[in-house]
Structure formats: C-alpha cells, structure tokens
Design a protein around this motif. Structure first.
Motif, PDB file in Angstrom:
ATOM      1  N   LEU A  58      33.161  29.350  27.961  1.00  0.00           N
ATOM      2  CA  LEU A  58      32.369  30.315  27.224  1.00  0.00           C
ATOM      3  C   LEU A  58      32.722  31.763  27.966  1.00  0.00           C
ATOM      4  O   LEU A  58      33.174  32.816  27.564  1.00  0.00           O
ATOM      5  N   ALA A  59      32.700  31.666  29.513  1.00  0.00           N
ATOM      6  CA  ALA A  59      33.046  32.630  30.333  1.00  0.00           C
ATOM      7  C   ALA A  59      34.365  33.294  30.040  1.00  0.00           C
ATOM      8  O   ALA A  59      34.582  34.251  30.088  1.00  0.00           O
ATOM      9  N   VAL A  60      35.342  32.453  30.069  1.00  0.00           N
ATOM     10  CA  VAL A  60      36.698  32.517  29.508  1.00  0.00           C
ATOM     11  C   VAL A  60      36.953  33.305  28.313  1.00  0.00           C
ATOM     12  O   VAL A  60      37.686  34.329  28.030  1.00  0.00           O
ATOM     13  N   ASP A  61      36.455  32.540  27.323  1.00  0.00           N
ATOM     14  CA  ASP A  61      36.751  33.029  26.084  1.00  0.00           C
ATOM     15  C   ASP A  61      35.878  34.424  25.726  1.00  0.00           C
ATOM     16  O   ASP A  61      36.441  35.124  24.849  1.00  0.00           O
ATOM     17  N   LEU A  62      34.772  34.766  26.631  1.00  0.00           N
ATOM     18  CA  LEU A  62      34.084  35.999  26.542  1.00  0.00           C
ATOM     19  C   LEU A  62      35.211  37.140  26.843  1.00  0.00           C
ATOM     20  O   LEU A  62      35.311  38.183  26.190  1.00  0.00           O
ATOM     21  N   VAL A 296      40.090  26.687  25.906  1.00  0.00           N
ATOM     22  CA  VAL A 296      39.876  27.749  24.862  1.00  0.00           C
ATOM     23  C   VAL A 296      40.769  28.021  23.733  1.00  0.00           C
ATOM     24  O   VAL A 296      40.223  27.962  22.654  1.00  0.00           O
ATOM     25  N   ALA A 297      41.915  27.865  24.171  1.00  0.00           N
ATOM     26  CA  ALA A 297      43.094  27.841  23.009  1.00  0.00           C
ATOM     27  C   ALA A 297      43.103  26.815  22.187  1.00  0.00           C
ATOM     28  O   ALA A 297      43.177  26.892  20.966  1.00  0.00           O
ATOM     29  N   LEU A 298      42.661  25.568  22.570  1.00  0.00           N
ATOM     30  CA  LEU A 298      42.842  24.258  21.663  1.00  0.00           C
ATOM     31  C   LEU A 298      41.360  24.507  20.706  1.00  0.00           C
ATOM     32  O   LEU A 298      41.299  24.106  19.542  1.00  0.00           O
ATOM     33  N   GLY A 299      40.335  25.032  21.241  1.00  0.00           N
ATOM     34  CA  GLY A 299      38.876  25.056  20.537  1.00  0.00           C
ATOM     35  C   GLY A 299      39.117  26.291  19.538  1.00  0.00           C
ATOM     36  O   GLY A 299      38.734  26.123  18.436  1.00  0.00           O
ATOM     37  N   GLY A 300      39.745  27.323  20.126  1.00  0.00           N
ATOM     38  CA  GLY A 300      39.838  28.481  19.176  1.00  0.00           C
ATOM     39  C   GLY A 300      39.317  29.783  19.820  1.00  0.00           C
ATOM     40  O   GLY A 300      38.129  29.728  20.074  1.00  0.00           O
ATOM     41  N   GLY A 306      34.115  27.326  19.260  1.00  0.00           N
ATOM     42  CA  GLY A 306      35.484  26.937  19.546  1.00  0.00           C
ATOM     43  C   GLY A 306      35.526  26.401  21.111  1.00  0.00           C
ATOM     44  O   GLY A 306      36.269  25.353  21.449  1.00  0.00           O
ATOM     45  N   ALA A 307      35.197  27.496  22.108  1.00  0.00           N
ATOM     46  CA  ALA A 307      35.594  27.222  23.633  1.00  0.00           C
ATOM     47  C   ALA A 307      34.719  25.966  23.777  1.00  0.00           C
ATOM     48  O   ALA A 307      35.083  25.041  24.571  1.00  0.00           O
ATOM     49  N   VAL A 308      33.242  25.695  23.444  1.00  0.00           N
ATOM     50  CA  VAL A 308      32.603  24.594  23.570  1.00  0.00           C
ATOM     51  C   VAL A 308      33.214  23.319  23.179  1.00  0.00           C
ATOM     52  O   VAL A 308      33.386  22.469  23.924  1.00  0.00           O
ATOM     53  N   ILE A 309      33.589  23.274  22.057  1.00  0.00           N
ATOM     54  CA  ILE A 309      34.400  22.141  21.509  1.00  0.00           C
ATOM     55  C   ILE A 309      35.641  21.740  22.140  1.00  0.00           C
ATOM     56  O   ILE A 309      35.678  20.673  22.430  1.00  0.00           O
TER      57      ILE A 309
END
Length: 370
Positions: A58-62, A296-300, A306-309
């Motif tokens: 989540l931190a990276v996706d933010l 993150v890329a694979l989750g979306g 998506g980051a969590v998944i």
C-alpha cells in the motif's frame, strides 16, 4: 469516477479482512488440533507476514500508483521500522540471553562491547520504540525527498537513487561496529509487552493487530486518494509541468506523500519482525524493493486493493515455489512480471474489472432482450 467504481471492491476487501481477523483466531485457539478446520499457529504467523507485506505494498502504491514516483527504496524504510521493533524486543530479553547480561544484547557481549550505545537507550520502552518506528523512516524520507524533489530529480534517476540509498544502508548494517548485530541481525526474541512470543495467543494477537492496522492504513490511503490531495497527485503523475504552471508547489505535495509512505512502510516492518522472529541486513536488499514493485504491478497500480491482492498472491506463490521448486522461484517471478506486462497490464484488479464489466453488459442485454 474511477474512485467511485473502486468503492465496492474496497468494501469487499475490508469485509474479508475483518472476517479473517475473527475467523482465524477462532480456528486456531478454539477448534481442536485434530479437526480439519484447525488453523496451525505457523499458518497464522505466515498470514501475518503476508499482511505485513500488504501494508508495505500500500505504501508503494500510494507514491507509485497515484503520484508516479517509482521508489526502489521502500525496502529500506520497511527494514528501519523492523530494526526499531527488533531493538525493543532485544532490550526485553534482559538477563535471559546466552551471556546473561541484563543490559547488553548477546551480540554486543560477544563483540566485547562494554556499554550500551547511545542510540539504543530508550528502546526498553514500547512507546519510545513506536515513536522511532515512525520517526526514523519518516526523517530519512524527509531529508532524501527534500533534496531530491527540490532538485526536480524524477523518473528513472530517482528510482536509481532510491535503490542506491537502500544498498548503502544494507552495506552499513552488515558492519559489526554499527551496533545492529552485523550479518546476523537481531533475533532470539523472548516477549513483547510482557507476553511470550512463543505463545499461540500472542501470535494470534499479533495477527489480529496486523489485520486491523492494514484496514486502518487502507482507509487512510483511500481517504487521501479520494481527496483533493489525491486528485492533485494524479494530476502530477499525468502532467507535472501543468500542475506546476497552475501555481501548486509540486515538491511539497511529493514530499508529504513520500514521507507518509515511508512511515507506513516502517509500520509494516515493525509488524513483520515479531511474527517472523528475526531482522537482518538482508531486508535492505535492493531485490526486496524490486519485489514490492512487482506485487503492486501484478495486483494493479492505483487501486490500493490491487496492491493488497498482489502482495498476498505473490508471497503465497513464493512460499509454495521455495518449498516445491526452490530453484525455479526467481524465474517464476520474472515470468509473472512479464506476463502481467504483456497480457494484463492493469494487473489482477484489471481482470476483475473486465469480468465485472462483461457481466454488467450481459445483464443489460438480457433485460433489453426481455
């Protein structure tokens, strides 16, 4: 509009996480071991590790998904938070260590240290450790971001610098004279807040705390991306020069979110350490930061859920591959990233969105046909 469409998925994810926080402890502590529904304590700790990684994702996706900053150094913030927690846990050992020194950790006695370094003072208090878990990654991110963003370093150059920072910290923490355990790191923890880390109840409590903090961080990130700040972040990602031309201080927005992201990564590291039982300089490895980007890329990207998944799926796959086919894992990870880029660039969340759109079209067509 995208945020509105993401809300049902976010609600479902939060509901699943809260259900897990209730179900897993019951299946571990209440259901007897002989039952097929019993969840082993090892599995509880493994799930807790995955969810700690989800907080890091989540931190990276933010910053990557919504701000466009591809950080390859968030593993450093994660490790710093982990070391802060590890220092607290080491101070709790007291005279129960191998050398029975009430003040110095075992590795310091072994290396002939005669007194506790100044930067270890205060870590016998949980509140102080919690403060350092947020403060140390946050200050490092502030200093780094202030210098980088005001110099308008961006793109691949920023990614390289963040990776260099991580590598430099890894080399520093490997040195025995730094006072962080050197190559072996910090381990052999006994208890946390007076509760034994070997107890099933403590492991379950740590798992539940991880789930609740994951939900809280998710809600915080969602509130940010749905706010005016979030809209500005997306505008900076898509056209920084235009946002700067309209009068906004782009470097301040970047700095604020980068520091917040680093603090979240530190919290993830602090939750990770007591559940895994060790923290060493290997956590600073640049490869770890690259793996987070793959999650993150694979989750979306730019979906949060998506980051969590992605974090949970990739780490479950890693656990399976390293047991069944250990020599294949790195090839499998590379293959997953290539497949994601070529066949579903929006990640797993993009597949779910496409399937949902297809179902809605079919329902509309069916109603029209009637």
């Amino acid at each position: 509009m995208n945020d509105l469409r993401q809300q049902p998925a976010s609600f479902r994810l939060i509901a699943i996480l809260l259900a897990i926080a209730v179900t897993v402890p019951i299946l571990n502590l209440v259901v007897p071991q002989g039952s097929i529904f019993h969840v082993e304590t090892y599995t509880v700790s493994l799930l807790g590790k995955y969810l700690s990684y989800a907080i890091l994702a989540l931190a990276v996706d933010l910053v990557w998904g919504y701000l466009g900053i591809l950080s390859l150094g968030h593993g450093a913030f994660f490790a710093l938070g982990g070391y802060a927690m590890g220092m607290y846990l080491m101070r709790q050992i007291g005279d129960r260590g191998v050398y029975a020194d009430p003040l110095l950790p075992d590795f310091m006695v072994f290396l002939n240290w005669t007194e506790l370094p100044w930067f270890w003072h205060g870590f016998d208090q949980f509140w102080f450790a919690c403060l350092m878990i947020a403060l140390v990654p946050g200050v490092l991110a502030f200093v780094f971001g202030w210098l980088a963003f005001r110099s308008r370093v961006s793109g691949v150059y920023l990614s390289i610098i963040t990776q260099a920072l991580t590598y430099a910290l890894m080399l520093a923490f490997f040195r025995n004279e730094m006072g962080f355990g050197g190559n072996n790191g910090l381990t052999d923890f006994k208890d946390i807040l007076g509760a034994s880390l070997q107890s099933d109840a403590t492991k379950v409590a740590l798992f539940v705390a991880t789930v609740l903090i994951l939900v809280a961080v998710y809600l915080l990130c969602q509130a940010i991306v749905n706010s005016r700040l979030g809209r500005l972040s997306v505008a900076i990602r898509d056209g920084e020069a235009r946002v700067r031309f309209t009068g906004y201080r782009v470097e301040n927005i970047k700095l604020w979110l980068f520091v917040l992201s680093a603090v979240i990564a530190g919290i993830a590291g602090a939750l990770y350490v007591p559940q895994v039982g060790i923290i060493n300089p290997g956590e600073f490895s640049p490869l770890n930061s690259i793996e987070v980007v793959v999650w993150v890329a694979l989750g979306g990207r730019a979906t949060l859920y998506g980051a969590v998944i992605g974090a949970v799926l990739v780490n479950y796959a890693k656990s399976w591959f390293t047991v069944e086919f250990p020599e294949v894992w790195l090839f499998a990870l590379g293959g997953l990233f290539v497949a994601s880029t070529l066949f579903f660039p929006n990640g797993v969340s993009g597949i779910f969105k496409s399937l949902g759109a297809m179902l809605r079209r079919d329902q509309i067509q069916t109603r029209e046909a009637k």
